[in-house]
Design a protein around this motif. Structure first.
Motif, short mmCIF file in Angstrom:
data_model
loop_
_atom_site.label_atom_id
_atom_site.label_comp_id
_atom_site.label_asym_id
_atom_site.label_seq_id
_atom_site.Cartn_x
_atom_site.Cartn_y
_atom_site.Cartn_z
N GLY A 157 6.04 -4.61 -9.74
CA GLY A 157 4.74 -5.00 -10.31
C GLY A 157 3.79 -5.47 -9.23
N ILE A 158 4.30 -6.27 -8.29
CA ILE A 158 3.46 -6.72 -7.16
C ILE A 158 3.02 -5.52 -6.33
N ALA A 159 3.92 -4.57 -6.14
CA ALA A 159 3.58 -3.35 -5.39
C ALA A 159 2.47 -2.57 -6.09
N CYS A 160 2.57 -2.44 -7.41
CA CYS A 160 1.53 -1.72 -8.17
C CYS A 160 0.20 -2.45 -8.09
N LEU A 161 0.23 -3.77 -8.20
CA LEU A 161 -1.01 -4.55 -8.09
C LEU A 161 -1.62 -4.41 -6.70
N THR A 162 -0.78 -4.36 -5.68
CA THR A 162 -1.28 -4.15 -4.32
C THR A 162 -1.95 -2.79 -4.20
N LEU A 163 -1.35 -1.78 -4.79
CA LEU A 163 -1.93 -0.44 -4.76
C LEU A 163 -3.27 -0.42 -5.50
N ILE A 164 -3.33 -1.07 -6.65
CA ILE A 164 -4.58 -1.12 -7.42
C ILE A 164 -5.66 -1.86 -6.65
N ASN A 165 -5.31 -2.99 -6.03
CA ASN A 165 -6.30 -3.81 -5.32
C ASN A 165 -6.74 -3.21 -3.99
N ASN A 166 -5.82 -2.56 -3.26
CA ASN A 166 -6.14 -2.08 -1.91
C ASN A 166 -6.42 -0.60 -1.83
N GLY A 167 -6.04 0.15 -2.83
CA GLY A 167 -6.22 1.59 -2.78
C GLY A 167 -5.15 2.26 -1.92
N LEU A 168 -5.36 3.53 -1.63
CA LEU A 168 -4.37 4.31 -0.88
C LEU A 168 -4.60 4.22 0.62
#
Length: 191
Positions: A157-168
């Protein structure tokens, strides 16, 4: 722990039960292996159990404390919060028959704090936190399977939130890849 102390430290089998063949020690290994070291230092198994549990509970307290501090709590509130976490029935009620499960519950805030650090630290800290994250994932699996799954879900979940917040970004993709690699490595070591 006594079986490992009687054999090689790289012998992860309990020879005192599991007859007719030695029983492999997988869950609880991060607690049992240091106990074997303490037994080899001349302590009794009971003392080794107490010393290693005190060590892991100290690490768990530190992890819960730093997680509380991370969320903006002051020193006193963080200390109280960490102490409350370690005295929750979820932790101490499992100690009786499932020592490693109790330690895994106690260590959950430590695991999650490490996950947050891994996904949020600046690039200059990558190597240190990358290695530490992998070690924490492996420790989590071998400490207890239930808590490993809880940690896997929460850190994903933290990884997904990081992806959402920071992009690719390259950094985000590296950390997501390393996250998957760390959990895969832990599983392969377990098998």
């Amino acid at each position: 722990a006594q079986s490992i102390a009687n054999h090689s430290l790289l012998y992860p089998f309990a020879t005192d039960f599991g007859l007719p063949t030695p029983a492999p020690i997988a869950l609880g290994l991060p607690a049992v292996w240091p106990m074997a070291l303490v037994i080899r230092m001349g302590y009794t198994p009971i003392d080794a159990y107490a010393i290693v549990n005190a060590l892991w509970l100290t690490i768990a307290f530190g992890g819960a404390f730093t997680l509380c501090r991370r969320w903006g709590n002051d020193f006193l509130i963080s200390g109280i919060g960490a102490a409350v976490w370690l005295t929750l029935p979820m932790v101490w009620r499992h100690q009786e028959g499932y020592g490693a499960l109790a330690l895994g519950f106690a260590l959950l805030p430590t695991y999650l704090h490490m996950s947050l650090l891994f996904f949020e630290r600046p690039a200059r800290c990558d190597l240190y936190y990358t290695i530490l994250y992998t070690v924490i994932v492996v420790v989590a699996l071998f400490m207890d399977g239930y808590n490993f799954v809880m940690f896997a879900v929460a850190s994903s979940g933290i990884a997904c939130l990081t992806l959402i917040n920071n992009g690719l970004t390259k950094r985000t993709l590296f950390r997501l890849g390393w996250h998957v690699l760390s959990f895969s490595l832990a599983y392969v070591l377990y098998k």
